[in-house]
Every structure is written in C-alpha cells, then in structure tokens.
Design an enzyme around this catalytic site. Sequence first.
Site, PDB file in Angstrom:
ATOM      1  N   ARG A  41      -2.133   1.608  68.202  1.00  0.00           N
ATOM      2  CA  ARG A  41      -1.854   1.268  69.601  1.00  0.00           C
ATOM      3  C   ARG A  41      -2.619   2.181  70.558  1.00  0.00           C
ATOM      4  O   ARG A  41      -3.002   1.742  71.644  1.00  0.00           O
ATOM      5  CB  ARG A  41      -0.356   1.366  69.872  1.00  0.00           C
ATOM      6  CG  ARG A  41       0.368   0.200  69.265  1.00  0.00           C
ATOM      7  CD  ARG A  41       1.818   0.197  69.624  1.00  0.00           C
ATOM      8  NE  ARG A  41       2.368  -1.137  69.408  1.00  0.00           N
ATOM      9  CZ  ARG A  41       3.659  -1.404  69.332  1.00  0.00           C
ATOM     10  NH1 ARG A  41       4.538  -0.443  69.467  1.00  0.00           N
ATOM     11  NH2 ARG A  41       4.067  -2.628  69.147  1.00  0.00           N
ATOM     12  N   GLY A 352       5.788  -8.529  64.518  1.00  0.00           N
ATOM     13  CA  GLY A 352       5.802  -7.117  64.114  1.00  0.00           C
ATOM     14  C   GLY A 352       5.773  -6.945  62.605  1.00  0.00           C
ATOM     15  O   GLY A 352       4.963  -6.181  62.070  1.00  0.00           O
ATOM     16  N   GLY A 375       7.377  -9.037  70.141  1.00  0.00           N
ATOM     17  CA  GLY A 375       8.218  -9.845  71.018  1.00  0.00           C
ATOM     18  C   GLY A 375       7.409 -10.595  72.068  1.00  0.00           C
ATOM     19  O   GLY A 375       7.685 -11.761  72.377  1.00  0.00           O
TER      20      GLY A 375
HETATM   21  P1  ADP Z   1       7.944 -11.096  62.328  1.00  0.00           P
HETATM   22  O1  ADP Z   1       8.414  -9.733  62.783  1.00  0.00           O
HETATM   23  O2  ADP Z   1       6.618 -11.021  61.608  1.00  0.00           O
HETATM   24  O3  ADP Z   1       7.970 -12.121  63.417  1.00  0.00           O
HETATM   25  P2  ADP Z   1      10.587 -11.755  61.335  1.00  0.00           P
HETATM   26  O4  ADP Z   1      11.144 -10.537  62.024  1.00  0.00           O
HETATM   27  O5  ADP Z   1      10.958 -13.069  61.866  1.00  0.00           O
HETATM   28  O6  ADP Z   1       8.982 -11.613  61.217  1.00  0.00           O
HETATM   29  O7  ADP Z   1      11.021 -11.744  59.815  1.00  0.00           O
HETATM   30  C1  ADP Z   1      10.649 -10.709  58.927  1.00  0.00           C
HETATM   31  C2  ADP Z   1      11.678 -10.589  57.839  1.00  0.00           C
HETATM   32  O8  ADP Z   1      11.815 -11.821  57.154  1.00  0.00           O
HETATM   33  C3  ADP Z   1      11.292  -9.571  56.773  1.00  0.00           C
HETATM   34  O9  ADP Z   1      12.187  -8.479  56.843  1.00  0.00           O
HETATM   35  C4  ADP Z   1      11.464 -10.331  55.471  1.00  0.00           C
HETATM   36  O10 ADP Z   1      12.148  -9.583  54.499  1.00  0.00           O
HETATM   37  C5  ADP Z   1      12.291 -11.520  55.878  1.00  0.00           C
HETATM   38  N1  ADP Z   1      12.131 -12.645  54.939  1.00  0.00           N
HETATM   39  C6  ADP Z   1      11.028 -13.357  54.681  1.00  0.00           C
HETATM   40  N2  ADP Z   1      11.251 -14.269  53.709  1.00  0.00           N
HETATM   41  C7  ADP Z   1      12.550 -14.146  53.357  1.00  0.00           C
HETATM   42  C8  ADP Z   1      13.398 -14.802  52.402  1.00  0.00           C
HETATM   43  N3  ADP Z   1      12.936 -15.782  51.613  1.00  0.00           N
HETATM   44  N4  ADP Z   1      14.687 -14.391  52.311  1.00  0.00           N
HETATM   45  C9  ADP Z   1      15.136 -13.401  53.110  1.00  0.00           C
HETATM   46  N5  ADP Z   1      14.396 -12.754  54.011  1.00  0.00           N
HETATM   47  C10 ADP Z   1      13.123 -13.112  54.140  1.00  0.00           C
HETATM   48 MG    MG Z   2      10.376  -8.908  63.040  1.00  0.00          MG
END
Ligand code: ADP
Ligand code: MG
Length: 396
Positions: A41, A352, A375
């Site tokens: 960053r 993130g 976000g």
């Molecule tokens: P990002 O921050 O990239 O937008 P999210 O915060 O929406 O992603 O989701 C990330 C989380 O999703 C991770 O902690 C991961 O462990 C969880 N995750 C992904 N696939 C599964 C699954 N099949 N079952 C449970 N948790 C999952």
């Molecule tokens: Mg996330």
Amino acid sequence: MTVDYAKKTVADVPVDGRRVFVRVDFNVPIDQNGHILDDRRIREALPTIQYLIQHGARVILASHFGRPGGKPQPAYSLGPIAERLQTLLGQPVEFVPEAVSSVAEAAAQRLAPGQVALLENLRFYPGEEKNDPGFAEQLAKLADLYVNDAFGTAHRAHASTEGITKFLPSVSGFLMEKELRALGNALESPKRPLVAVVGGAKISSKIDVLNHLLPRVDRLLVGGGMANTFLKAQGLEIGRSLVEEDRVPVAKQIISQAGAKLALPIDVVVADRPDPTALPEVVSIDQVPTDKMILDIGPRTADLFAQVFQTAGTVIWNGPLGVAEIPPFAEGTLGVARALAQSKAVSIVGGGDLVGILEQLGLAEQMSHVSTGGGASLEFLEGKTLPGVAALEDKA
Ligand code: ADP
Ligand code: MG
C-alpha cells in the site's frame, strides 16, 4: 454515456509551490511487534507522491491506521510507516506527531517545495470517522489543494475523504485514477465477452454484487462457500457445508434470471473439516456425502472456468473459490488464477481475501489490475456511489 469516475487528477491542476494534502491508505498489515508485513500500500502511493515532489509541491500525507477508536494509541502510530516511506522514497519524510493543531500547522508551514511530511494517524481523532466538519476544516487549513489517493477508503464518508473536500479544491491521485479506470472500464465499456467470477464465503455479502453484475456480464461463474447455497437451491446434497438457508430463495431467483449465463461447480473437493490435516477428496457435484463439507471447487470445474477465460475479453474476479488460506483447499483458486494469468483476457481482481491469497501464491503480479480496496471495490461492483470519489472534481 457520462461516467462519474472520470475525475480530475493531480496532473490536471497546478501544484508547483502549493501545499498539497494527500489522503493515502497506509493501513498496512503489521505483526505483533509492529513490523510491517507487506508495504504494497505504501509502494502503490509512490507515483503520486513522486509526481508532487518533482513538480515542486509541499506534500502533506495523511492516513488512517488500524482501529484506534478516535483516541491516540501508540501501537497505531504512523511513525514506523514514515520510516519505511522514507526508505522507499529515498528522501527524508518528516513525521508529524499530530494531524491537526498548531503542531501540524507549523510543520505544514515549514515545508519547502519538494519536501514531504506524514501526519499522525487520522483515527486518533473522533472527528475523522464522524466526518465532523470542524475537524475537516482543521485538516483543510494545512493545505491549498486536496488529493485523494486512498481508493481503499473511498467508500467511507470520513473527514479526510469527504468532509475536507468542502474546503479545498479536490482531485484524485494516480492510484485512485488507476483503480477507477480499471473497475469503471470493466463495467461501462469492457472488452467482451465480459466474465465475472464470484467466490468467497457468503452469498449474503455479495448479493448486491451478483445482482448488479448479472445484467452486465456475458457469463457468471460462481464458486467458494457461496456456491453451496446455489447448489442447495438446485436441490443438490451439500452435506455439512457452509450454507445460508435463508438465502436459498434469492439463489433460486438468481438462477432463473441468469439462465445459461450462470456456471456453478460441477465437481468439488470435500473433507471432514477445514483443516490442513484433513483428507481432501474430489467428488462429482451429485455425489457429496452427507457427512462432509465442500471446501473447494474440483479440477473439472477449474477446467470449465479456464475454458471460459480462453475466449473472454475481460474477467472480473472477486472472492476465493475455496478455503484457500488452508493449502489442501487452495488448488481450485490456484488453478483458476493460473488459467486467468495465461489467458489474453483483461483480468481485474478484487476482494481482500482473494488478493491476499493471490499475493501469497505469487500470481497477483500477473493480473492486469489488482484492486487495493476490498470494501471499496465491492461497493463499486455493486454500482454504489463512493462518497470519497463523488466528492472529487469531474474531469472537464
Ligand atoms: P474476499 O475478501 O476476497 O471478497 P470473502 O471475504 O467474501 O472474500 O470470503 C473469503 C472467505 O471465504 C475465506 O475465508 C474462505 O475461507 C471462505 N470460503 C471460500 N470457500 C469456502 C467454502 N467452500 N466453505 C467455507 N468457506 C469458504
Ligand atoms: Mg473478505
């Protein structure tokens, strides 16, 4: 079409000799001893800072750091970050132990053209997150021009992202410009076919993204924990997988709206628990055992996604496709990331958790654009107006 992300930048206004307040996002991850784990960053903010130095501006940098809750907390001081910035810039950076008051004003006055100061953590002051006009005015007193280069905080209307723009001419920095251009083009004028890949834990946190993207994309590929709710909506067995029962109706609605645009996993990796020692097993989507959890997409699904990338013009990807922070369940995300890196599609990655994982895997560099804002990029993909962007002057 008028696009509200076409904003003036530092290159569109005179900066020579002016005092320029630059809102940056130096909210870097640190370990328990306060050591910086990743300075990306800070590095991402360098082009704007270097431009201002080269063009004779007096540069006053400000950021939030952690969640000190509106009061000074030494663990969240930006002092150590000033040191890292100094190393990266190769010139002195004055650390100012306050963000407002006579101390900050004197420091801003002292700056000669080309010199740089970093103010103390903005969130040491309750007025920052409350977007208090008095606090915003005190910040504005330090400078003649406001630059927002903190895309990651642009979805928040805080004193340093929104309030301050009421008192100063306000433009974007180069990182902000890069983010808005990449995400904006992907949504407004993408090279088609436009493909969205959406993963992550929960459908509930991304329903607005799905609904906003669906009419705009040519294909929608869904994986991660959120896919389970879609699978359940299709009447499939999902065992003990993470699911949001109350979102089954909305999943059904998206399935019927999306028609052939939508692709869900055709095979998955299951195990007893999300644990590094669990034994992963690949099963077809109609063979999920009742006592197991779906923890990743399977190899046939990764191939299917990879095939879609081969003819895609643009791919927007948000959220990991499995529990990728645990190595046995990272294969799906890894395979899809490799395929995306190898494809000719413009690749725009955000979220993130996903960005963190791609960095760990060493694949982030191979994407066309990696969004610095978790976000903020999510809200952009939801079609929301980001207050920190809306407040900047439009390009003429
Ligand atoms: P990002 O921050 O990239 O937008 P999210 O915060 O929406 O992603 O989701 C990330 C989380 O999703 C991770 O902690 C991961 O462990 C969880 N995750 C992904 N696939 C599964 C699954 N099949 N079952 C449970 N948790 C999952
Ligand atoms: Mg996330």
